[in-house]
Design a protein around this motif. Structure first.
Motif, PDB file in Angstrom:
ATOM      1  N   LYS A  53       0.829  -1.201   0.000  1.00  0.00           N
ATOM      2  CA  LYS A  53       0.000   0.000   0.000  1.00  0.00           C
ATOM      3  C   LYS A  53       0.868   1.257   0.000  1.00  0.00           C
ATOM      4  CE  LYS A  53      -3.597   2.391   2.629  1.00  0.00           C
ATOM      5  NZ  LYS A  53      -4.416   2.404   3.865  1.00  0.00           N
ATOM      6  N   LEU A  54       1.890   1.265   0.888  1.00  0.00           N
ATOM      7  CA  LEU A  54       2.787   2.423   0.953  1.00  0.00           C
ATOM      8  C   LEU A  54       3.595   2.564  -0.331  1.00  0.00           C
ATOM      9  CD1 LEU A  54       3.936   4.732   2.654  1.00  0.00           C
ATOM     10  CD2 LEU A  54       5.605   3.124   3.609  1.00  0.00           C
ATOM     11  N   LYS A  55       3.966   1.430  -0.902  1.00  0.00           N
ATOM     12  CA  LYS A  55       4.719   1.454  -2.157  1.00  0.00           C
ATOM     13  C   LYS A  55       3.884   2.113  -3.258  1.00  0.00           C
ATOM     14  CE  LYS A  55       7.224  -2.140  -3.009  1.00  0.00           C
ATOM     15  NZ  LYS A  55       7.704  -3.484  -3.406  1.00  0.00           N
ATOM     16  N   GLN A  56       2.598   1.761  -3.310  1.00  0.00           N
ATOM     17  CA  GLN A  56       1.708   2.341  -4.331  1.00  0.00           C
ATOM     18  C   GLN A  56       1.511   3.834  -4.095  1.00  0.00           C
ATOM     19  OE1 GLN A  56      -2.040   0.346  -4.579  1.00  0.00           O
ATOM     20  NE2 GLN A  56      -2.802   1.575  -6.275  1.00  0.00           N
ATOM     21  N   GLU A  57       1.312   4.208  -2.818  1.00  0.00           N
ATOM     22  CA  GLU A  57       1.095   5.616  -2.493  1.00  0.00           C
ATOM     23  C   GLU A  57       2.304   6.469  -2.876  1.00  0.00           C
ATOM     24  OE1 GLU A  57       0.250   5.737   1.624  1.00  0.00           O
ATOM     25  OE2 GLU A  57      -1.787   4.899   1.453  1.00  0.00           O
ATOM     26  N   LEU A  58       3.494   5.982  -2.550  1.00  0.00           N
ATOM     27  CA  LEU A  58       4.700   6.762  -2.845  1.00  0.00           C
ATOM     28  C   LEU A  58       4.999   6.793  -4.339  1.00  0.00           C
ATOM     29  CD1 LEU A  58       7.063   5.832   0.121  1.00  0.00           C
ATOM     30  CD2 LEU A  58       5.943   8.010  -0.322  1.00  0.00           C
ATOM     31  N   THR A  59       4.621   5.721  -5.041  1.00  0.00           N
ATOM     32  CA  THR A  59       4.803   5.722  -6.505  1.00  0.00           C
ATOM     33  C   THR A  59       3.925   6.806  -7.140  1.00  0.00           C
ATOM     34  OG1 THR A  59       5.303   3.358  -6.506  1.00  0.00           O
ATOM     35  CG2 THR A  59       4.640   4.336  -8.594  1.00  0.00           C
ATOM     36  N   GLU A  60       2.673   6.872  -6.681  1.00  0.00           N
ATOM     37  CA  GLU A  60       1.766   7.911  -7.189  1.00  0.00           C
ATOM     38  C   GLU A  60       2.257   9.301  -6.806  1.00  0.00           C
ATOM     39  OE1 GLU A  60      -1.997   6.866  -5.547  1.00  0.00           O
ATOM     40  OE2 GLU A  60      -2.262   5.100  -6.846  1.00  0.00           O
ATOM     41  N   TYR A  61       2.739   9.418  -5.569  1.00  0.00           N
ATOM     42  CA  TYR A  61       3.272  10.707  -5.105  1.00  0.00           C
ATOM     43  C   TYR A  61       4.485  11.134  -5.941  1.00  0.00           C
ATOM     44  CZ  TYR A  61       5.401  14.157  -1.972  1.00  0.00           C
ATOM     45  OH  TYR A  61       5.961  15.295  -1.445  1.00  0.00           O
ATOM     46  N   SER A  62       5.351  10.161  -6.268  1.00  0.00           N
ATOM     47  CA  SER A  62       6.540  10.437  -7.076  1.00  0.00           C
ATOM     48  C   SER A  62       6.146  10.926  -8.465  1.00  0.00           C
ATOM     49  CB  SER A  62       7.402   9.174  -7.180  1.00  0.00           C
ATOM     50  OG  SER A  62       8.480   9.379  -8.065  1.00  0.00           O
ATOM     51  N   GLN A  63       5.107  10.280  -9.035  1.00  0.00           N
ATOM     52  CA  GLN A  63       4.660  10.689 -10.365  1.00  0.00           C
ATOM     53  C   GLN A  63       4.122  12.125 -10.352  1.00  0.00           C
ATOM     54  OE1 GLN A  63       1.851   7.563 -11.208  1.00  0.00           O
ATOM     55  NE2 GLN A  63       3.421   6.152 -11.972  1.00  0.00           N
ATOM     56  N   LYS A  64       3.370  12.458  -9.270  1.00  0.00           N
ATOM     57  CA  LYS A  64       2.836  13.818  -9.170  1.00  0.00           C
ATOM     58  C   LYS A  64       3.957  14.845  -9.045  1.00  0.00           C
ATOM     59  CE  LYS A  64      -1.593  12.587  -7.043  1.00  0.00           C
ATOM     60  NZ  LYS A  64      -2.427  12.679  -5.819  1.00  0.00           N
ATOM     61  N   VAL A  65       4.956  14.509  -8.199  1.00  0.00           N
ATOM     62  CA  VAL A  65       6.075  15.432  -8.026  1.00  0.00           C
ATOM     63  C   VAL A  65       6.815  15.627  -9.340  1.00  0.00           C
ATOM     64  CG1 VAL A  65       8.331  15.739  -6.898  1.00  0.00           C
ATOM     65  CG2 VAL A  65       6.375  14.916  -5.573  1.00  0.00           C
ATOM     66  N   GLU A  66       6.994  14.510 -10.070  1.00  0.00           N
ATOM     67  CA  GLU A  66       7.715  14.596 -11.346  1.00  0.00           C
ATOM     68  C   GLU A  66       6.937  15.412 -12.359  1.00  0.00           C
ATOM     69  OE1 GLU A  66      10.151  11.613 -14.383  1.00  0.00           O
ATOM     70  OE2 GLU A  66       8.862  10.786 -12.813  1.00  0.00           O
ATOM     71  N   GLU A  67       5.602  15.218 -12.380  1.00  0.00           N
ATOM     72  CA  GLU A  67       4.771  15.988 -13.307  1.00  0.00           C
ATOM     73  C   GLU A  67       4.803  17.482 -12.958  1.00  0.00           C
ATOM     74  OE1 GLU A  67       0.955  14.230 -13.043  1.00  0.00           O
ATOM     75  OE2 GLU A  67       1.538  12.375 -14.094  1.00  0.00           O
ATOM     76  N   ASN A  68       4.714  17.766 -11.662  1.00  0.00           N
ATOM     77  CA  ASN A  68       4.755  19.175 -11.234  1.00  0.00           C
ATOM     78  C   ASN A  68       6.091  19.814 -11.565  1.00  0.00           C
ATOM     79  OD1 ASN A  68       2.169  19.007 -10.214  1.00  0.00           O
ATOM     80  ND2 ASN A  68       2.845  18.523  -8.129  1.00  0.00           N
ATOM     81  N   ALA A  69       7.181  19.035 -11.340  1.00  0.00           N
ATOM     82  CA  ALA A  69       8.519  19.562 -11.628  1.00  0.00           C
ATOM     83  C   ALA A  69       8.675  19.823 -13.117  1.00  0.00           C
ATOM     84  CB  ALA A  69       9.575  18.573 -11.147  1.00  0.00           C
ATOM     85  N   ARG A  70       8.130  18.866 -13.910  1.00  0.00           N
ATOM     86  CA  ARG A  70       8.230  19.024 -15.362  1.00  0.00           C
ATOM     87  C   ARG A  70       7.440  20.250 -15.829  1.00  0.00           C
ATOM     88  NH1 ARG A  70       6.183  14.448 -16.728  1.00  0.00           N
ATOM     89  NH2 ARG A  70       8.143  13.299 -16.699  1.00  0.00           N
ATOM     90  N   ALA A  71       6.228  20.375 -15.281  1.00  0.00           N
ATOM     91  CA  ALA A  71       5.393  21.510 -15.671  1.00  0.00           C
ATOM     92  C   ALA A  71       6.015  22.828 -15.233  1.00  0.00           C
ATOM     93  CB  ALA A  71       3.997  21.353 -15.059  1.00  0.00           C
TER      94      ALA A  71
END
Length: 671
Positions: free
Chosen positions: A443-461
């Motif tokens: 569960k934590l692995k999935q949450e942090l994976t989603e969080y990582s994707q959001k951070v990466e998208e925000n950083a890219r944007a």
């Protein structure tokens, strides 16, 4: 070679020594030097004999560096007598005993003074000195032999020719010193009495040696007492050696009880080495080594304790190690309480290595469990102080410890979560991904994976928006930056900046970048390296935005090496996006060259995770090309070309992606 210093009135001393050696010596400016060889009993001594000729010499510094001193004095001259007193004062201040002789001499060869009075004055008031009166240059070797014998034996000088005259004085001094409780001085005087009696073969000499030994023992100088009786009474000599051993052990015990553990360990170790040479009693030697090892552990220096054990039998080593195990654990606890976790870790690693070699697995289990606790605490602290990469290294140590010694694992997910989020804050997605895979909770692995994707998208944007703003306002930014450093630069190059802005408005990125790059080269030539690098990075950003990769790789080489990695890491999201946009372009050879160069640049800067992502998209592009070939050309040539591309993909996967599996089902199906 012994260094002998001759002091006195320089002209008289030089004349005396030159006559004695029939040689004027070598003039070295501030002193005259002779190198001579002289026989002393059964020994041959090489001597460097120096006469100081400069009154301004620093005798306080010079005298302590020599092995022996001969002072020439003319008692008739009051000035020389005053200088002699100064010399004797310096000798008293020296920390070690330097054998010294006084030669009373006049250039005429005869001193109008009573010889016995001169000698008696020295022998009574300065018993550590020897004196010669009216010694002619032809007999100078006699003084040198006397001095060399004292240097060899470590004793005070004694002129054998008239030693019998000193006997009553030494006996008188010994009684006086004894009555005053100065037992060490009494012992030294009695030793002289014994030596003179032995010289003249008086059978009672051994009685004086025994008395001297007794006086030495009253001042705890047991080793000196033992040496005196070594040939006379070996049994009593050994007894004094045993007392000396006990004295050394007592001093070590005192240091240990005062919690000066390192000092105690060194004293125990010295005692053990001395006993191994002087005493043939294995139990004493082993006891000293055992206490030394124990003290080193108390001093939190386990490696020194283990070094000592190399001197002991295998059976005894195991016994000592068993006894030390709890002390080692307590030492680690003390270091942890003192917040000295790195030292605790180091000491436990030392201990694990030794106990594993000796097969002491029960104790080894305790050490590995303790090391696990220390590493976990160290892991927490590194995260708390935001030492992210050090925290990652400690985490790897914990995992290696689990694997090597099959320890029960601790749930580190809460701590890993904090570390992962810290890496994401620094936009280090590669390291964050590695640690996400280490999590136990799905569960934590999935949450942090989603969080990582959001951070990466925000950083890219965010980066894309900032990049657009930089490109659109390129001229203004360049202008402001240059104005801060040197306003005159803007005035001199205003026409060029305006031209660059015109090209940007028309999306002619290569020409705009060229103008900014030229300005960067100009600034570097006038010593503005920092501004030059900033402009060059903006030029490179323009080229990335315009997908002008050929020029990008050429200009990139102008960037200072120490900032290349930071630039590539900062630009990575945009750079990767532009690379991916090339995949659908038709010119495969051009795309292939760009991807290969991109991969090379990122790997040169050790950005391996970023390189892997580039390699994956490179493989995707090659697969598209291979499928296109077999779809448009069904000849043998087309199939061979596609198969060659598959080989290239496998090579990339093997070299850069740890042999990640790549499927070619569509291509093979078409073939």
């Amino acid at each position: 070679m012994f260094k002998i210093l001759l002091l006195g009135e320089p002209e008289s001393v030089l004349e005396y020594v030159s006559r004695a050696f029939q040689d004027i010596g070598q003039n070295n400016g501030t002193y005259v030097e002779w190198v001579k060889e002289i026989r002393v009993l059964d020994d041959i001594c090489d001597l460097e004999i120096d006469v100081v000729t400069n009154y301004a010499a620093d005798f306080d510094e010079l005298i302590p560096m020599v092995d022996g001193v001969i002072y020439f004095n003319n008692p008739v001259k009051e000035k020389e007598s005053d200088l002699l007193e100064i010399f004797l004062g310096i000798m008293e201040s020296v920390q070690r005993n330097i054998p010294s002789i006084i030669i009373y001499y006049d250039d005429t060869g005869i001193i109008p003074r009573d010889i016995n009075t001169l000698l008696g004055n020295i022998w009574v008031n300065r018993p550590e000195l020897e004196a010669f009166v009216n010694l002619s240059p032809n007999e100078f070797n006699q003084a040198l032999q006397c001095l060399c014998l004292a240097i060899i034996t470590g004793d005070t000088p004694l002129n054998i020719e008239n030693a019998w005259m000193r006997l009553p004085i030494y006996i008188q001094l010994a009684n006086l010193y004894y009555d005053q409780g100065e037992y060490l001085s009494a012992a030294q005087s009695l030793k002289k009495v014994a030596s003179i009696n032995e010289l003249y073969q008086n059978e009672e000499y051994y009685v004086f040696f025994e008395q001297a030994a007794y006086n030495y023992s009253k001042k705890n100088q047991y080793l000196e007492a033992s040496k005196l009786l070594e040939d006379i009474d070996p049994k009593r000599s050994k007894k004094f050696k045993r007392l000396y051993y006990e004295s050394m052990m007592k001093n070590a015990h005192k240091a240990f009880n005062r919690k000066k553990f390192e000092s105690a360990a060194q004293q125990y170790e010295r005692t053990a080495h001395w006993a191994s040479i002087e005493l043939n009693e294995r139990e004493l030697i082993e006891e000293s080594f055992k206490l030394a090892a124990n003290s080193w552990v108390s001093a939190c220096k386990n490696h020194n304790a283990f070094r000592i054990l190399e001197n002991l039998s295998h059976h005894l080593v195991k016994k000592i190690l068993n006894n030390l195990s709890n002390k080692i654990l307590n030492s680690a606890d003390y270091l942890v309480e003192s917040e000295n976790l790195d030292t605790a870790k180091e000491q436990l690693y030392y201990s694990i290595n030794i106990y594993q070699k000796e097969g002491l697995f029960k104790e080894l289990k305790k050490f590995t469990e303790k090391l696990k606790d220390v590493l976990v605490k160290l892991f927490e602290i590194k995260i708390e102080y935001n030492n992210l990469y050090e925290a990652k290294n400690v985490y790897d140590e914990i995992q290696n410890l689990y694997d090597a010694y099959m320890l029960e694992k601790i749930n580190l997910d809460p701590k890993l979560e904090k570390l992962i989020k810290s890496f994401l804050e620094e936009l280090n997605f590669g390291m964050a991904t590695i640690l996400i895979n280490e999590l136990n909770s799905l569960k934590l692995k999935q949450e942090l994976t989603e969080y990582s994707q959001k951070v990466e998208e925000n950083a890219r944007a965010s980066r894309k928006e900032a990049h657009k703003e930089l490109v659109s306002k390129g001229l203004q930014l360049v202008k402001e930056f240059v104005e801060e450093e040197k306003k005159i630069i803007v005035d001199l190059n205003k026409e060029k900046f305006e031209k660059a802005d015109e090209f940007l408005q028309k999306e002619e990125y290569g020409k705009a970048a060229q103008i900014i790059r030229n300005q960067s080269i100009f600034l570097k030539e006038i010593g503005k390296d920092d501004i030059s690098n900033e402009l060059l990075m903006k030029s490179l950003e323009i080229l990335i935005d315009g997908r002008e990769f050929d020029k990008f790789f050429k200009y990139y080489l102008d960037l200072d090496k120490e900032i290349r990695k930071r630039f590539l890491l900062t630009m990575y999201p945009i750079f990767l996006q532009k690379l991916k946009s090339l995949i659908e372009e038709p010119n495969f050879q051009k795309k292939e060259k760009i991807f290969e160069l991109s991969n090379k640049k990122y790997r040169e800067e050790m950005l391996y995770e970023e390189s892997k992502e580039i390699s994956r998209h490179f493989i995707e592009m090659i697969k598209n090309e291979a499928l296109r070939l077999v779809q448009t050309d069904d000849s043998i040539k087309g199939i061979e070309s596609a198969l060659n591309l598959i080989k290239k993909i496998n090579h990339i996967s093997s070299s850069y992606l740890d042999k990640e599996k790549v499927t070619f089902d569509k291509i093979y199906a078409k073939i």
